[in-house]
Design an enzyme around this catalytic site. Sequence first.
Site, PDB file in Angstrom:
ATOM      1  N   GLU A 109     100.035 -29.003  18.925  1.00 49.50           N
ATOM      2  CA  GLU A 109     100.713 -27.850  18.789  1.00 49.50           C
ATOM      3  C   GLU A 109     100.459 -26.918  20.013  1.00 49.50           C
ATOM      4  OE1 GLU A 109      99.244 -25.274  15.747  1.00 49.50           O
ATOM      5  OE2 GLU A 109     100.921 -23.913  15.845  1.00 49.50           O
ATOM      6  N   ARG A 146      88.357 -38.323  13.448  1.00 47.05           N
ATOM      7  CA  ARG A 146      88.433 -37.668  14.625  1.00 47.05           C
ATOM      8  C   ARG A 146      87.178 -37.746  15.534  1.00 47.05           C
ATOM      9  NH1 ARG A 146      90.302 -32.216  12.972  1.00 47.05           N
ATOM     10  NH2 ARG A 146      90.516 -31.780  15.184  1.00 47.05           N
ATOM     11  N   LYS A 185      90.157 -25.391  18.099  1.00 48.14           N
ATOM     12  CA  LYS A 185      90.645 -24.624  18.999  1.00 48.14           C
ATOM     13  C   LYS A 185      90.253 -22.933  18.615  1.00 48.14           C
ATOM     14  CE  LYS A 185      94.666 -27.473  19.697  1.00 48.14           C
ATOM     15  NZ  LYS A 185      96.220 -27.427  19.497  1.00 48.14           N
TER      16      LYS A 185
END
Length: 556
Positions: free
Chosen positions: A32, A258, A268
Amino acid sequence: MTEKASNFLATIIEDDLAKGKHDQIVTRFPPEPNGYLHIGHAKSICVNFGLAEQFGGRCNLRFDDTNPEKEEQEYIDAIKADIEWLGFQWQDEPKFTSSYFDQLYDWAVHLINEGLAYVCDLSSDQAREYRGTLTEPGRNSPYRERSVEENLDLFARMRNGEFDEGACALRAKIDMASPNMNMRDPILYRIRKKAHHQTGNKWCIYPSYDYAHGQSDAIEGVTHSICTLEFEDHRPLYDWFIEHLPVPARPRQYEFARLNVNYTVTSKRKLKRLVDEGVVDGWDDPRMPTISGMRRRGVTPAALRHFSDMVGTSRAGGVVDLGMLDFAIREDLNENAPRAMAVLDPLKVVLTNLPEDHFESFTAAGHPNRDDLGERELPFSREIYIDRSDFNEDSSLSRKKFKRLVPGEWVRLRNAYIIQADEVIKNDAGEIVELRASVIEGTVGNDAPEGIRPRGVIHWVCAKHGVKAQVRLYDRLFNTETPDRGGDDFMQYLNPESLTLLTGCIVEPSIAKAEPETSFQFEREGYFVIDRYESTPENLVLNKTIGLKEVWERKV
RNA sequence: UGGGCCGUAGCCAAGCGGUAAGGCAACGGGUUUUGAUCCCGUCAUGCGAAGGUUCGAAUCCUUCCGGCCCAGCCA
């Protein structure tokens, strides 16, 4: 591609290929554009592009741009640059989920027609209440049984901008009692009266991730949609859409754990806060775990790719030791970075047995075991600089513990003479300001003569020909292994000494000619890179990428 | 305490019923004009625990323990 470690994803793909389920696999990397890519994304990029490469397939870059509130063009550009820098190539042009908005809208209408979606007027607060909890089932929305006609009309009016943000939303009609919260009539479309960076003002309703992702995969012919573990619970929903829509393909979702690395944050939101609050100089500050930050620090694409291979891909969540990244960085730089000498904390040494105008030049290898990296010239005259830490007044230090210069004894100047320290010059404050020493004739390229025992080898730079440089030393941004652990208190773990600015460094002349982003090993110091933005031949700026491995106990 | 997932050495990780790969770290030793590199060697009678099935189990079954994720109109 060299041989890859086996992992469960490779096994699945091998299987699918062997069974003829696919002729060619297609993966995708779907960021994104709401921030810069970090080391965790680097891993995901290596997994997705790497698998495609390994099996002769293709990998798309698709911007998952369904939320105009957080996304910006700046991030799109940075993400593309990062992926290219890592050395991967996406298929055709970058894709955008937003370019499928028309198709997605039509499919939403299809679901309404099938009685599988409805417009719900519950506010988000009410919806939360109706959703139930982890242990209690939810209740059906009072708007759940609206007619197809009414839903069609309402949805069209949503699209036309007749309702305010939050006034209503399109939801899938699945099961409010499902133990999987994602199946309790999830949102398909919400109203956002915001211009979109790609579609401008064309839309005021935007699809949710859950609704858009799988269908986008299907449109692109993605065969293996690989994501991280937190989306595992979304898979039933992903499959539900694929089953109930006339999509052109049936992609499958697979999840892997992850990447977590100790001493660093990879969210982020947190990285953005470091940038916004000025803790670092920007997303590409060399202390940041962002791809652009690491790049600026001197980390190489090969190091990142190798690191990704080293840590492997599994479904077991864990925390990788930063030391493993360090290893991957050193391994690549050791192999490929030309050697040079730089004195970071200069101490002048006058070689008293050389004439005032003495000059000679030594030739040194660009790399100890790579002839292809050529040679360099090392000018040498009566005055040179050595590092302060390479001299100690205490001559009682054992040879084993201090392999450098002490009064009355000898050291080898790397690629040059053996010298003997004769005299220490101090200022009024008692600080050492200069050393007087003498060269031992005939020791260039030759072993030490009888009776002369150098304690070690130290680096140096000619005082007359050396070039001034600014060097920035970096340390970890956080001084705790788990800054990510707690809630919002990660800022309290900031390492106040993560940046040290050195302005009076002297480097050998060969450095001044090098291009920005060139890496060197400054012998006995570590790996350094010429800053890609701020360095000029007149004002050299170097960033320390990482030190050499040091195995001795550092005292003294 | 609803659902989903995960536990193999200090860390990462192969292994898929036939007797525990590999890497990082660590620790010994050798080479070295970088305390680097390089080379050699050591490092799980043990696979979260306990039972069970089997000639044989890290792999299959049962129970238990520990950890992660999910209640955004974020992704």
